[in-house]
Design an enzyme around this catalytic site. Structure first.
Site, PDB file in Angstrom:
ATOM      1  N   ASP A 150       0.831  -1.210   0.000  1.00 39.61           N
ATOM      2  CA  ASP A 150       0.000   0.000   0.000  1.00 39.61           C
ATOM      3  C   ASP A 150       0.868   1.265   0.000  1.00 39.61           C
ATOM      4  O   ASP A 150       2.103   1.180  -0.037  1.00 39.61           O
ATOM      5  CB  ASP A 150      -0.935  -0.049   1.233  1.00 39.61           C
ATOM      6  CG  ASP A 150      -2.329   0.455   0.919  1.00 39.61           C
ATOM      7  OD1 ASP A 150      -2.464   1.336   0.061  1.00 39.61           O
ATOM      8  OD2 ASP A 150      -3.295  -0.027   1.558  1.00 39.61           O
ATOM      9  N   TRP A 221      -2.554   3.423  -6.003  1.00 41.16           N
ATOM     10  CA  TRP A 221      -3.754   4.225  -6.305  1.00 41.16           C
ATOM     11  C   TRP A 221      -3.632   5.033  -7.601  1.00 41.16           C
ATOM     12  O   TRP A 221      -4.405   5.967  -7.840  1.00 41.16           O
ATOM     13  CB  TRP A 221      -4.114   5.174  -5.154  1.00 41.16           C
ATOM     14  CG  TRP A 221      -3.921   4.615  -3.785  1.00 41.16           C
ATOM     15  CD1 TRP A 221      -4.209   3.343  -3.373  1.00 41.16           C
ATOM     16  CD2 TRP A 221      -3.386   5.286  -2.636  1.00 41.16           C
ATOM     17  NE1 TRP A 221      -3.893   3.194  -2.048  1.00 41.16           N
ATOM     18  CE2 TRP A 221      -3.392   4.365  -1.580  1.00 41.16           C
ATOM     19  CE3 TRP A 221      -2.920   6.583  -2.412  1.00 41.16           C
ATOM     20  CZ2 TRP A 221      -2.930   4.701  -0.299  1.00 41.16           C
ATOM     21  CZ3 TRP A 221      -2.462   6.914  -1.146  1.00 41.16           C
ATOM     22  CH2 TRP A 221      -2.469   5.982  -0.102  1.00 41.16           C
ATOM     23  N   GLY A 222      -2.621   4.722  -8.425  1.00 40.73           N
ATOM     24  CA  GLY A 222      -2.523   5.393  -9.724  1.00 40.73           C
ATOM     25  C   GLY A 222      -2.040   6.826  -9.697  1.00 40.73           C
ATOM     26  O   GLY A 222      -2.107   7.516 -10.705  1.00 40.73           O
ATOM     27  N   ALA A 224       1.054   8.306  -9.131  1.00 33.88           N
ATOM     28  CA  ALA A 224       2.361   8.745  -9.640  1.00 33.88           C
ATOM     29  C   ALA A 224       2.661   8.095 -10.989  1.00 33.88           C
ATOM     30  O   ALA A 224       3.723   7.516 -11.196  1.00 33.88           O
ATOM     31  CB  ALA A 224       3.468   8.443  -8.627  1.00 33.88           C
ATOM     32  N   ASP A 242      -9.699   3.411  -3.309  1.00 30.60           N
ATOM     33  CA  ASP A 242     -10.416   2.191  -2.942  1.00 30.60           C
ATOM     34  C   ASP A 242     -11.831   2.115  -3.516  1.00 30.60           C
ATOM     35  O   ASP A 242     -12.537   3.119  -3.615  1.00 30.60           O
ATOM     36  CB  ASP A 242     -10.523   2.092  -1.410  1.00 30.60           C
ATOM     37  CG  ASP A 242      -9.209   1.668  -0.783  1.00 30.60           C
ATOM     38  OD1 ASP A 242      -8.204   1.531  -1.505  1.00 30.60           O
ATOM     39  OD2 ASP A 242      -9.195   1.479   0.450  1.00 30.60           O
TER      40      ASP A 242
END
Ligand SMILES: *[C@@H]1O[C@H](CO)[C@@H](O)[C@H](O)[C@H]1NC(C)=O
Ligand SMILES: *[C@@H]1O[C@H](CO)[C@@H](O)[C@H](O)[C@H]1NC(C)=O
Ligand SMILES: *[C@@H]1O[C@H](CO)[C@@H](O)[C@H](O)[C@H]1NC(C)=O
Ligand SMILES: *[C@@H]1O[C@H](CO)[C@@H](O)[C@H](O)[C@H]1NC(C)=O
Length: 447
Positions: A150, A221-222, A224, A242
């Site tokens: 994560d 979470w896309g 960077a 999420d």
């Protein structure tokens, strides 16, 4: 100033993908994870129950293999003083994670663990930044098979000074163009040089240095520009924040991921997040969620209590045609939209995403027709429009939900699709001579 998404520029720098032994990570992962069902309230028995149910309910037989522990498995506020290792919570896991791993492995399944590329996990437990080698070695020793990594609690000196354009955080975005560039990286920025990419690479190197093969699943979470470096770094990469068990969120993520599918092939999968099937979505909504996640070749991780799942939701998770498409050994590319439907092609819209999808597989062309409306709409699969079908004609068609052979269909098929549901067709061989043709067939199925 406006910045264009890298995915719309149509090219990405080629790297060396993460290739693991025994084909681990070549296809999307199939399994179960604790988070969507239990969040932080976990104990060992939930994992052994999930494993037993995967076997009993026939889910293992159709390919589900991972039983993944998410956040909150460790002692919250300290590592072992001497070894600096993470310590399994002795109340939640009385036999340690190794004890749980043994029980899962005995059932012929694999086990996954969780940490974060920060100082603490998202729920505030000890995490792995700065301890990557120690943690990877510990997991290898416990016979872990999978790591979900994560992106919470990143210290300032590891935080990037600019970010990629993430639709859900930036709100106003039309046709793939970010219109709110505050804090965003300049056009042409090389995200593989970001501190974020570096944090995830350090753990990759620690994982591959172990004697045990562990699938490496990035949960970044896309933010960077992970599309540029995910394939080199992990087996899959999350492309959004999420999911939650609401229809609105499922459709939002579907819309976002529909723009990232050029980046998906063997060894590298855009992860649309874990499944919410069984968590309150209607049967129609669960069918759309599962069919489209399978078609996009997302990892398929069940996130519900399998001891209580309703049989109609269970049947969706076991659909053999959709799993075969997701797990195709020969075709690595996902299905993609061939037509948006309500909106013009390439419209970025959080409630009305692409509705008409197709993709090649060894068993035929998968065609999905998604109905974003609340009530039944007739949708037409026009073979002339489907890129895989080489100009129309007559084809053998199977209804993927009913498992029913619809025979030879000429030219197009009208399907009445219930609100929020998705028609799923497997279009096989061109029809041979001597086969009955059904012209202008209107199919009223229980989709
Ligand atoms: C951030 O600080 C830590 C602790 O001083 C150090 O180990 C680490 O290398 C630093 N990170 C970067 C990217 O400079
Ligand atoms: C939207 O983007 C697509 C793909 O780049 C392009 O072909 C199309 O012309 C654009 N549409 C508008 C309205 O800008
Ligand atoms: C990842 O690398 C593999 C192996 O080279 C390649 O087949 C695949 O197309 C790559 N995927 C992406 C997303 O670039
Ligand atoms: C999304 O598409 C629908 C249908 O075309 C339209 O009514 C709605 O205004 C669009 N939403 C946005 C935010 O543009």
């Amino acid at each position: 100033m406006w910045y264009i998404y890298a995915f719309l520029l149509g090219f990405l720098p080629a790297g060396t993908p993460l290739i693991l032994k025994n084909d681990v990570g070549r296809l999307p992962a199939l399994g179960w994870n604790s988070w969507n069902a239990y969040h932080c309230e976990i104990t060992e028995s939930q994992f052994t129950t999930a494993a037993e149910k995967l076997v009993e309910l026939g889910l293992k037989d159709v390919g589900y293999e991972y039983v993944n522990i998410d956040d909150c498995w460790q002692i919250k506020d300290r590592r072992d003083e001497k070894t600096k290792r993470l310590i399994p919570d002795p109340t939640r896991f009385p036999d340690g994670i190794k004890g749980t791993a043994d029980k899962i492995h005995k059932l012929g399944l694999k086990i996954g663990i969780y940490s974060s590329a920060g100082t603490l996990t998202c729920a505030g437990y000890q995490a792995s930044l700065g301890y990557e080698s120690i943690d990877a070695a510990t997991w290898s020793e416990w016979e872990i098979d999978y790591l979900k990594y994560d992106n919470c609690n990143v210290p300032n000196n590891w935080t990037d000074s600019c970010r990629g354009c993430v639709p859900e955080n930036r709100g106003d975005l039309r046709n793939g163009t970010c219109t709110n560039p505050d804090g965003m990286c300049p056009a042409g920025y090389d995200y593989s040089k970001s501190l974020t990419a570096e944090r995830f690479r350090i753990m990759r190197d620690a994982i591959v240095a172990q004697p045990r093969t562990m699938l490496y699943s990035l949960c970044e979470w896309g933010e960077a520009g992970v599309q540029q470096w995910g394939n080199d770094t992990g087996s899959s990469w999350r492309m959004s924040g999420d999911i939650n068990p609401s229809w609105r969120r499922v459709v939002q993520i579907l819309n976002q991921n529909s723009f990232y599918l050029n980046n998906v092939d063997f060894w590298g999968h855009s992860d649309a997040d874990m499944l919410e099937v069984g968590n309150g979505l209607s049967v129609q909504e669960s069918r759309s969620h599962f069919a489209l996640w399978a078609a996009m070749k997302s990892p398929l991780l069940i996130g519900t209590d399998l001891a209580r799942i309703a049989s109609d939701q269970l049947e969706i998770l076991k659909n053999k045609y959709l799993i075969a498409f997701n797990q195709d050994q020969v075709v690595g590319k996902p299905a993609k939209p061939y037509k948006w439907g309500t909106n013009p092609d390439w419209t970025f819209n959080e409630t009305f995403p692409a509705e008409f999808w197709s993709g090649a597989s060894t068993k035929g062309t998968l065609v999905l027709m998604f109905n974003p409306y609340g009530e039944t709409r007739t949708k037409t699969a026009d073979f002339n429009e489907i890129p895989e079908l080489e100009g129309g004609g007559s084809y053998q068609v199977t209804d993927v939900w009913a498992g029913k052979d619809l025979g030879c269909v000429d030219g197009k098929l009208d399907v009445d699709v219930q609100g929020h549901d998705t028609a799923a067709l497997l279009v096989g061989q061109k029809c041979g001579y001597g086969r009955k043709m059904i012209r202008g067939l209107k199919f009223f199925g229980d989709w």
